[in-house]
Scaffold this active site. Structure first.
Site, PDB file in Angstrom:
ATOM      1  N   ASN A  27      -2.020   0.126   7.058  1.00 49.45           N
ATOM      2  CA  ASN A  27      -1.505  -1.147   7.570  1.00 49.45           C
ATOM      3  C   ASN A  27      -0.586  -1.879   6.588  1.00 49.45           C
ATOM      4  OD1 ASN A  27      -3.426  -2.012   5.769  1.00 49.45           O
ATOM      5  ND2 ASN A  27      -4.672  -3.084   7.267  1.00 49.45           N
TER       6      ASN A  27
ATOM      7  N   LYS B 224       0.822  -1.206   0.000  1.00 53.33           N
ATOM      8  CA  LYS B 224       0.000   0.000   0.000  1.00 53.33           C
ATOM      9  C   LYS B 224       0.862   1.265   0.000  1.00 53.33           C
ATOM     10  CE  LYS B 224      -3.937  -2.032   2.447  1.00 53.33           C
ATOM     11  NZ  LYS B 224      -4.828  -1.856   3.612  1.00 53.33           N
TER      12      LYS B 224
ATOM     13  N   HIS C 283      -2.117  -5.212   1.556  1.00 53.90           N
ATOM     14  CA  HIS C 283      -3.381  -5.934   1.361  1.00 53.90           C
ATOM     15  C   HIS C 283      -2.992  -7.329   0.924  1.00 53.90           C
ATOM     16  CE1 HIS C 283      -7.269  -7.242  -0.179  1.00 53.90           C
ATOM     17  NE2 HIS C 283      -6.565  -7.738  -1.187  1.00 53.90           N
TER      18      HIS C 283
ATOM     19  N   TYR D 103     -12.993  -3.016  -3.305  1.00 54.32           N
ATOM     20  CA  TYR D 103     -13.524  -2.867  -1.945  1.00 54.32           C
ATOM     21  C   TYR D 103     -15.051  -2.765  -1.939  1.00 54.32           C
ATOM     22  CZ  TYR D 103      -8.780  -2.176  -0.166  1.00 54.32           C
ATOM     23  OH  TYR D 103      -7.468  -2.348   0.185  1.00 54.32           O
TER      24      TYR D 103
ATOM     25  N   GLU E  62      -8.877 -11.554  -7.377  1.00 55.67           N
ATOM     26  CA  GLU E  62      -8.061 -10.360  -7.197  1.00 55.67           C
ATOM     27  C   GLU E  62      -6.877 -10.319  -8.160  1.00 55.67           C
ATOM     28  OE1 GLU E  62      -9.085  -9.392  -2.538  1.00 55.67           O
ATOM     29  OE2 GLU E  62      -7.122 -10.233  -3.010  1.00 55.67           O
TER      30      GLU E  62
END
Length: 155
Positions: A114, A11, A117, A51, A128
């Protein structure tokens, strides 16, 4: 034993903090094979699709904004039980709750920022990976150390 492929997205929080090499090194040292990698700027449309399961959550807009703050690094890793292995290495979603020694436990103190992913199931990994990679961007090759990652006789 069949090999599994899984998606890992480094990310913007990882890219901006210069953690790309450290994180990819961890997956390689574990014995996962990097099958695809690219830098990309995520778009609103792609994030709405990725998402969609969070679209009704109050933090949905913040997630999209965070994920478009800078380019990301999309990776495809391959190995036996790759989805579970990657998720174990990554740690709890909230970096404050992630165990030290995991990627989030070592590099994150945030639930949103965080670092990575990861796909949450083999089925979602396929979906994905198809979302982020074209077939010609996933490579099949042998690692010279493959004999030292032997899975024979394992269940």
């Amino acid at each position: 034993m069949s090999l599994e492929k899984t998606l890992v997205i480094l990310k913007p929080s990882a890219v901006q903090r210069g953690l790309i090499g450290e994180i990819t090194t961890r997956f390689e040292r574990k014995g996962l094979r990097l099958a695809g990698m690219k830098m990309m700027q995520l778009t609103d449309d792609l994030l709405n699709e990725h998402y969609a399961h969070l679209a009704d959550k109050p933090f949905f807009g913040r997630i999209k904004q965070s994920m478009m703050a800078s380019p990301v690094i999309a990776c495809c890793y391959e190995g036996v039980d790759a989805v579970q292995v990657v998720r174990s290495m990554t740690g709890a979603t909230n970096g404050r709750k992630a165990t030290p020694g995991t990627i989030r436990g070592d590099y994150s103190v945030s639930a949103q920022e965080n670092i990575v992913h990861t796909s949450d199931s083999p089925e979602n990994a396929i979906v994905e990976l198809n979302r982020f990679f074209r077939p010609e961007e996933i490579f099949d090759y042998s690692l010279p150390v493959q004999s030292y990652l032997n899975y024979e006789g394992e269940e």
